[in-house]
Motif scaffolding. Structure first.
Motif, PDB file in Angstrom:
ATOM      1  N   THR A  43       1.028  -0.948  -0.540  1.00  0.00           N
ATOM      2  CA  THR A  43      -0.229   0.275  -0.117  1.00  0.00           C
ATOM      3  C   THR A  43       0.446   1.364   0.354  1.00  0.00           C
ATOM      4  O   THR A  43       0.935   2.083  -0.516  1.00  0.00           O
ATOM      5  N   GLN A  44       1.885   1.104   0.799  1.00  0.00           N
ATOM      6  CA  GLN A  44       2.654   2.337   0.554  1.00  0.00           C
ATOM      7  C   GLN A  44       3.779   2.638  -0.163  1.00  0.00           C
ATOM      8  O   GLN A  44       3.466   3.868  -1.267  1.00  0.00           O
ATOM      9  N   GLU A  45       3.792   1.762  -1.463  1.00  0.00           N
ATOM     10  CA  GLU A  45       4.309   1.886  -1.951  1.00  0.00           C
ATOM     11  C   GLU A  45       3.304   2.038  -3.603  1.00  0.00           C
ATOM     12  O   GLU A  45       3.336   3.241  -4.571  1.00  0.00           O
ATOM     13  N   ALA A  82      -5.670   7.762   2.356  1.00  0.00           N
ATOM     14  CA  ALA A  82      -6.200   8.389   4.036  1.00  0.00           C
ATOM     15  C   ALA A  82      -5.951   6.712   4.899  1.00  0.00           C
ATOM     16  O   ALA A  82      -6.383   7.040   6.085  1.00  0.00           O
ATOM     17  N   PHE A  83      -6.422   5.595   3.955  1.00  0.00           N
ATOM     18  CA  PHE A  83      -6.004   4.342   4.953  1.00  0.00           C
ATOM     19  C   PHE A  83      -4.372   4.502   5.364  1.00  0.00           C
ATOM     20  O   PHE A  83      -4.926   3.916   6.731  1.00  0.00           O
ATOM     21  N   LEU A  84      -3.644   5.043   4.636  1.00  0.00           N
ATOM     22  CA  LEU A  84      -2.245   4.701   5.605  1.00  0.00           C
ATOM     23  C   LEU A  84      -2.245   5.583   7.364  1.00  0.00           C
ATOM     24  O   LEU A  84      -1.684   5.450   8.025  1.00  0.00           O
ATOM     25  N   ARG A  85      -2.442   6.616   6.902  1.00  0.00           N
ATOM     26  CA  ARG A  85      -2.709   8.111   8.124  1.00  0.00           C
ATOM     27  C   ARG A  85      -4.281   7.140   9.030  1.00  0.00           C
ATOM     28  O   ARG A  85      -3.982   7.443  10.180  1.00  0.00           O
ATOM     29  N   ALA A  86      -5.287   6.124   8.821  1.00  0.00           N
ATOM     30  CA  ALA A  86      -6.314   6.056   9.693  1.00  0.00           C
ATOM     31  C   ALA A  86      -5.182   5.045  10.898  1.00  0.00           C
ATOM     32  O   ALA A  86      -5.936   5.079  11.995  1.00  0.00           O
ATOM     33  N   ASN A  87      -4.593   4.508  10.226  1.00  0.00           N
ATOM     34  CA  ASN A  87      -4.658   2.975  10.540  1.00  0.00           C
ATOM     35  C   ASN A  87      -2.785   3.761  10.981  1.00  0.00           C
ATOM     36  O   ASN A  87      -2.049   2.866  11.739  1.00  0.00           O
ATOM     37  N   GLY A  88      -2.276   5.164  11.412  1.00  0.00           N
ATOM     38  CA  GLY A  88      -1.071   5.230  11.658  1.00  0.00           C
ATOM     39  C   GLY A  88       0.103   5.476  11.666  1.00  0.00           C
ATOM     40  O   GLY A  88       1.736   4.889  11.844  1.00  0.00           O
ATOM     41  N   PHE A  89       0.218   5.266  10.238  1.00  0.00           N
ATOM     42  CA  PHE A  89       1.698   5.142   9.390  1.00  0.00           C
ATOM     43  C   PHE A  89       1.375   6.650   8.861  1.00  0.00           C
ATOM     44  O   PHE A  89       0.606   7.361   8.063  1.00  0.00           O
ATOM     45  N   THR A  90       2.893   7.122   8.010  1.00  0.00           N
ATOM     46  CA  THR A  90       2.942   8.448   7.267  1.00  0.00           C
ATOM     47  C   THR A  90       3.220   7.947   5.716  1.00  0.00           C
ATOM     48  O   THR A  90       3.945   7.489   4.832  1.00  0.00           O
ATOM     49  N   PRO A  91       2.236   9.295   5.426  1.00  0.00           N
ATOM     50  CA  PRO A  91       2.607   8.270   3.664  1.00  0.00           C
ATOM     51  C   PRO A  91       3.439   8.394   3.319  1.00  0.00           C
ATOM     52  O   PRO A  91       3.965   9.301   3.203  1.00  0.00           O
ATOM     53  N   GLY A  92       3.920   7.792   1.905  1.00  0.00           N
ATOM     54  CA  GLY A  92       5.160   7.759   1.428  1.00  0.00           C
ATOM     55  C   GLY A  92       6.753   7.181   2.313  1.00  0.00           C
ATOM     56  O   GLY A  92       7.944   7.114   1.720  1.00  0.00           O
ATOM     57  N   VAL A  93       6.883   6.867   3.807  1.00  0.00           N
ATOM     58  CA  VAL A  93       7.545   6.280   4.633  1.00  0.00           C
ATOM     59  C   VAL A  93       7.636   5.284   4.256  1.00  0.00           C
ATOM     60  O   VAL A  93       7.548   3.980   4.808  1.00  0.00           O
ATOM     61  N   ASP A  94       8.705   4.668   2.984  1.00  0.00           N
ATOM     62  CA  ASP A  94       9.102   3.168   1.855  1.00  0.00           C
ATOM     63  C   ASP A  94      10.275   3.364   1.711  1.00  0.00           C
ATOM     64  O   ASP A  94      10.479   4.258   1.583  1.00  0.00           O
ATOM     65  N   LEU A  95      11.076   2.211   1.911  1.00  0.00           N
ATOM     66  CA  LEU A  95      12.007   2.540   1.008  1.00  0.00           C
ATOM     67  C   LEU A  95      12.464   2.410  -0.139  1.00  0.00           C
ATOM     68  O   LEU A  95      13.963   3.129  -0.679  1.00  0.00           O
ATOM     69  N   ARG A  96      11.218   1.791  -1.277  1.00  0.00           N
ATOM     70  CA  ARG A  96      11.355   2.279  -2.186  1.00  0.00           C
ATOM     71  C   ARG A  96      10.654   3.902  -2.937  1.00  0.00           C
ATOM     72  O   ARG A  96      10.928   4.110  -4.206  1.00  0.00           O
ATOM     73  N   ALA A  97      11.117   4.464  -1.662  1.00  0.00           N
ATOM     74  CA  ALA A  97      10.283   6.110  -2.046  1.00  0.00           C
ATOM     75  C   ALA A  97      11.331   6.739  -3.310  1.00  0.00           C
ATOM     76  O   ALA A  97      11.165   7.563  -3.898  1.00  0.00           O
ATOM     77  N   THR A  98      12.654   6.299  -3.019  1.00  0.00           N
ATOM     78  CA  THR A  98      14.173   6.774  -4.187  1.00  0.00           C
ATOM     79  C   THR A  98      13.589   6.862  -5.729  1.00  0.00           C
ATOM     80  O   THR A  98      14.081   7.946  -6.297  1.00  0.00           O
TER      81      THR A  98
END
Length: 361
Positions: free
Chosen positions: A165-167, A186-202
């Motif tokens: 989901t992050q990717e 919206a799903f990530l924030r509702a469940n306590g995650f920060t959108p875009g914080v993923d190893l593949r962001a680069t």
């Protein structure tokens, strides 16, 4: 490469799964997304759920799927779903014919057995109702056909947060698809995650504001392994996957992962994103145990790994690398690193590796 990307986009788009309340997740893969509703218990059970904690609100054994037969174009499974008071409450044989008609596949439901006489059972294919079974009804077989082009009909009920989901959020953001990106966020924030914080962001041109040691960071608000701290609760239409990394223990995984070409190349890309310098040193605690302390040194090491295999990057552990098999995941992130160094930073000798990785993709 553009042809490969276009094919991948169709595959990825079919895995996008809307949820209630304006949220979405990315299904893990394609499968057989069957779920059952027991009206008298007001309970859904999703195929693939295997523990009591996975069910809404509870279950005994949840579900099972057992292969029966398989051929080039057909396959069959025995599936079962447990109600709160009866294991194996509903059992059905599900047969799939992928060449049912041109452009269509079919699902046949046969030999249904409703073993919980205190309830009926409604069988669904994701959000498409298939059949209703009740006590005393005859065991009738039925066949439904669907367009093969509608990939989303077969998206898994199981999803991942990290690298799923992050990717998907990063992917849809990079495409400018704000409607999907907003629902995933919206799903990530509702469940306590920060959108875009993923190893593949680069890889998606993002991640400049993420910690430089992100691939090896297992705590804090921008923790790439936050799904090991907590996972979302299962819902009536989807349930989360608990990563093997979490079962092993993140710190144990990261200790062994210092020899993993995936984490090595990802660290190199993160440092390049933060500092725009192939010779920028990694943070001291990160460089311990790594075979290379800068992006350029990491690329030098991974080129030797490529040369040893001859056609890609294998999985590696502290005991050594797999000598006979390339890993797609590791080959392609190595290709991203070599492409960045070769074509963005002008290190011409690396362009050959970048092109070879692209050819493998």
């Amino acid at each position: 490469m553009n042809t490969a990307i276009a094919s991948a986009q169709g595959y990825l788009d079919g895995l996008y799964k809307p949820l209630p309340d304006g949220q979405s997740v990315q299904s893990e893969d394609y499968g057989l997304p069957l779920r059952v509703y027991f009206p008298e218990y007001r309970q859904w059970v999703l195929l693939g759920q295997g523990r009591a904690g996975d069910c809404i609100p509870q279950c005994t054994g949840a579900s099972s799927i057992t292969p029966v037969t398989a051929s080039t174009t057909t396959e069959a499974y025995a599936v079962s779903f447990s109600s709160p008071s009866k294991s194996d409450a509903l059992r059905v044989t599900v047969s799939l014919d992928w060449a049912y008609r041109p452009g269509q596949f079919s699902i046949t439901l046969s030999t249904p057995q409703l073993n919980d006489r205190s309830t009926s059972a409604q069988l669904w294919l994701d959000d498409v109702p298939l059949a209703t079974y009740s006590s005393g009804s005859p065991a009738v077989s039925m066949t439904r056909s669907f367009p093969t082009a509608e990939r989303s009909l077969l998206r898994s009920l199981r999803y991942t947060v990290r690298h799923g989901t992050q990717e998907a959020y990063l992917y849809t953001t990079s495409l400018g698809d704000s409607a999907r990106a907003d629902r995933l966020a919206a799903f990530l924030r509702a469940n306590g995650f920060t959108p875009g914080v993923d190893l593949r962001a680069t890889i998606f041109g993002q991640g400049r504001n993420l910690p430089e040691d992100l691939p090896f960071l297992s705590s804090g608000p921008d923790n790439a392994y936050a799904d090991c701290d907590h996972i979302p609760a299962p819902g009536t239409t989807a349930y989360p996957y608990t990563s093997k990394v979490c079962s092993l223990g993140v710190d144990t995984f990261l200790l062994a992962g210092r020899r993993d070409p995936f984490l090595q190349a990802t660290q190199a890309l993160q440092t390049l994103t933060n500092h725009s310098d192939p010779n920028s040193p990694y943070p001291p605690l990160v460089s311990l145990g790594l075979e290379g302390g800068t992006p350029a040194q990491t690329a030098d090491h991974l080129q030797q790994v490529w040369d040893a295999l001859g056609y890609g990057i294998p999985a590696c552990t502290p005991l050594g690398c797999d000598p006979g098999r390339a890993s797609g995941l590791r080959t392609f992130v190595f290709g991203s690193l070599e492409t960045t160094l070769g074509y963005t930073y002008g290190q011409v000798s690396r362009q050959r590796y970048a092109d070879n990785a692209a050819a493998q993709a």
